[in-house]
Each structure stands twice: as C-alpha cells, then as structure tokens.
Motif scaffolding. Structure first.
Motif, PDB file in Angstrom:
ATOM      1  N   HIS A   1       0.812  -1.229   0.000  1.00 26.45           N
ATOM      2  CA  HIS A   1       0.000   0.000   0.000  1.00 26.45           C
ATOM      3  C   HIS A   1       0.840   1.272   0.000  1.00 26.45           C
ATOM      4  O   HIS A   1       0.569   2.218   0.744  1.00 26.45           O
TER       5      HIS A   1
ATOM      6  N   ASP B   1      -2.140   2.905  -3.135  1.00 25.74           N
ATOM      7  CA  ASP B   1      -3.267   3.482  -2.388  1.00 25.74           C
ATOM      8  C   ASP B   1      -2.988   3.494  -0.882  1.00 25.74           C
ATOM      9  O   ASP B   1      -2.388   2.584  -0.334  1.00 25.74           O
TER      10      ASP B   1
ATOM     11  N   HIS C   1      -6.670  -3.660  -5.224  1.00 21.65           N
ATOM     12  CA  HIS C   1      -6.279  -2.266  -5.455  1.00 21.65           C
ATOM     13  C   HIS C   1      -5.585  -2.088  -6.803  1.00 21.65           C
ATOM     14  O   HIS C   1      -5.597  -0.977  -7.350  1.00 21.65           O
TER      15      HIS C   1
ATOM     16  N   TRP D   1     -11.870   4.525  -6.072  1.00 23.82           N
ATOM     17  CA  TRP D   1     -10.416   4.664  -5.871  1.00 23.82           C
ATOM     18  C   TRP D   1     -10.120   5.735  -4.820  1.00 23.82           C
ATOM     19  O   TRP D   1      -9.304   5.522  -3.916  1.00 23.82           O
TER      20      TRP D   1
ATOM     21  N   GLY E   1      -6.957   6.269  -2.724  1.00 19.46           N
ATOM     22  CA  GLY E   1      -6.230   6.617  -3.943  1.00 19.46           C
ATOM     23  C   GLY E   1      -5.413   7.884  -3.774  1.00 19.46           C
ATOM     24  O   GLY E   1      -5.921   8.888  -3.268  1.00 19.46           O
TER      25      GLY E   1
END
Length: 366
Positions: free
Chosen positions: A102, A139, A172, A200, A205
């Motif tokens: 992430h 993200d 993702h 998103w 996002g």
C-alpha cells in the motif's frame, strides 16, 4: 490507532525509522477535479479504507459500506517464522511472501533488507530465492508507483541471478486500472451506481500515484496472475472463495482475469474488482471448509493471503461503533497469523494502520 476520524489528513514522508509503527498518509481531494467529492475523512472505524468524502458517500455508492467490521475472535494464532528449507523443489531457492504494501516504500525496503533479499543499495541479493508479492501495491500510502517500480526492477535482477520476484493481482491493482481506464464512467454496482474514480478515492487513492502512472505500469499490473501454487501453498490476494467463479483450475482463473482486463468492459471489470474485494471467508465457523473448497479445486495444503489486515482478524483495533476516546491503542503485529484449523495464513500486517509490513519465509510452523 494513530489517527481517528475527524483529525484531518496526515501528510508526511515515511522513513526507515517508521518501520515498526508507520502512520498512514491521506491526501485530501482537491476541488474542481474529475471525480471530486470533497475532502476525504476517516470513516466510522478511523481506517483509511473506510474513508468517505465529507462523511457521506456519493449517492448510490455502496462498495465501501462496512468494509472492515471487527469481531474479537480467539481462533487466530500468531506464529513465529520457522526455520525453512534453504532450497525448494527443482533446485529453486527458499520461498518468501510479502503482504500488502500500500505505497509504503521505505517500510518495504526495510523489510526486504531484514530478510537479506536486497542489499544496502536496494538491489537483489538473494541469489536463486523466490519472492512473491500478494498484491495491493498502491493506495493509502505515500509512494505506490515507487513500490511498483522497485518490484519491476527486482523481478529483472532476480531472474538474472537465477531466482525470481513475482507478484499477484490485488483488488487495489484492479481499482487503479479501473480509475485510469474508466474514470467517472458509471458502472452497475448491483446496488445502485458507482464509478471507479469514486471508489479509488474512497479507498485511499493517491493523486501523486495517478500523476506518475505510466503505460508500462498499467501493462505490468494487467498481466499479473490472480492465483498460484508454490510448494503446497496456494497464494492469492483476497481471503475469499470468489476465485472459484473464474475457473476450475489455476490456469483457467488467471486466463479469465486476463481476458476480462483485455476486453476493457467497465461493468465486467467492476464485477471482478468487487468479487476480489470480498473478505473474511476463512475466519468464521465455516472457514476451514471454505479453505478446503479452494484447496481441493486448485491444489496445495494451505492458503496464504493478504487483503484483510491481521489487526482486524484479531480484533486488536476498536469496533466500528467505538468512539475515539475509548482508549484504542496501536495494533501489535509481529508476524503472520495461522487460522482456519491451520489451513490459512494471513499476511497483511496492517501497515496502513500502524501495523507491520510482513516479509516472511515459507513454510511456517503453527
């Protein structure tokens, strides 16, 4: 947790010193841009994955509703890393897996270095070792594109050294691909209308990732497999049986996913994204049976997955109904967790919520 709802976004660059308890970064939505719905704030549980703009989702939008409910359970075991074999079948090196990254590039570099998979300059140093990423590279964290660039480079360096570094498709990745391809195009969510762009943004996002996203990144993500079997370990991103909807063999599943992305149909891509966003299939009473269903179909003796943060599986963070002043503390994650009668291994240490980015060698002891 390090931040509750309503405290505003945290914007700073993570460093190696943050490896044990990194904060998550949230970037406010700038007004006047496509898909703009207002400042992103923490949702009911304070987790960035539950974030909604101005505390209200777009009209008809449902995908993030109660995405990570917390149930305090006692059937999930924390396990130490076992002393694994130094070589695998056919002369291959040891097998390693990486949980959800992430965008936390510094934490990833630290974790890979700790396992001696890369050197001080960030280059592959593990010879013929095998390294699998379980998906969700972008993200919520500060440098998702940097993470993808590192994984792509390590893939080439590992191959040259006789090993390999490979990656699986996470939800993702599908979300970022969809946001880039389809933007504000409305899709049929099954419970109203939604857009990839809104989903998103709601799921962390980062606009800096979108700005730096290039065709080579999109092509690389689009070609990722969804499921693989390695040394008796069935590797996948999500703790769901939804993979069974896409084929009766591993090869069928991966081919079907690739075909969906090639056809470039927004509704079809959305359905794939939603199914791979499902979670917790292995956690409850029927969990062992759900795992066995996957293993009997695709092979292997254990499922290894990311997607659902270990602190949520353990109930180590407050419930969605808990208030910020009830004394929630940062979750403590020291390693993977084995559960579902020992048939499943959870690898998402919750780096986005002050947990830990996990890189471990398989197999694990109970």
């Amino acid at each position: 947790m390090t931040q509750g709802a309503g405290q505003g976004p945290v914007v700073r660059t993570a460093t190696l010193r943050d490896f044990r308890v990194p904060p998550y970064a949230q970037v406010p939505v700038q007004s006047g841009e496509p898909g703009e719905t207002g400042p992103v704030t923490g949702g009911p549980s304070g987790h960035p994955g539950n974030a909604v703009p101005s505390n209200e989702p777009p009209e008809g939008y449902t995908p993030t509703a109660r995405d990570l409910p917390v149930i305090n359970r006692g059937d999930t075991l924390q396990v130490p890393v076992a002393a694994a074999e130094t070589s695998g079948p056919d002369g291959h090196g040891p097998l390693y897996v990486v949980g959800d990254v992430h965008g936390y590039l510094d934490e990833l570099v630290a974790a890979l270095s700790e396992q001696n998979l890369i050197d001080a300059d960030g280059h592959w140093s593990a010879g013929n070792a095998r390294l699998w990423f379980l998906g969700d590279f972008t993200d919520r964290g500060p440098d998702g594109i940097g993470v993808i660039d590192l994984v792509m480079r390590l893939s080439a360096e590992a191959a040259a050294a006789g090993g390999y570094c490979k990656a699986l498709m996470g939800n993702h990745e599908l979300l970022l691909i969809g946001a880039k391809r389809f933007g504000d195009t409305h899709v049929n969510s099954g419970a109203g209308t939604a857009t990839f762009q809104a989903a998103w943004l709601l799921n962390g996002g980062q606009r800096t990732d979108m700005e730096r996203l290039q065709d080579v990144h999109l092509q690389w993500m689009s070609r990722l497999d969804a499921v693989v079997e390695q040394d008796g370990h069935l590797l996948m991103h999500s703790d769901t049986t939804a993979y069974l909807d896409y084929g009766s063999t591993i090869e069928d599943v991966n081919e079907t996913v690739h075909q969906i992305l090639t056809r470039n149909d927004a509704d079809e891509c959305w359905d794939l994204f939603r199914k791979l966003t499902k979670r917790f299939a292995f956690r409850d009473e029927g969990g062992p049976q759900a795992v066995q269903e996957l293993l009997s179909q695709y092979g292997g003796h254990r499922v290894v997955h990311g997607h659902s943060p270990i602190p949520y599986l353990l109930g180590e963070v407050g419930t969605e109904d808990a208030s910020d002043d009830e004394g929630d503390t940062d979750p403590v994650v020291e390693g993977p967790h084995v559960y579902a009668d020992g048939l499943a291994i959870a690898m998402d240490g919750g780096v986005t919520m002050a947990g830990k980015l996990l890189v471990v060698q398989l197999p694990l002891d109970k």
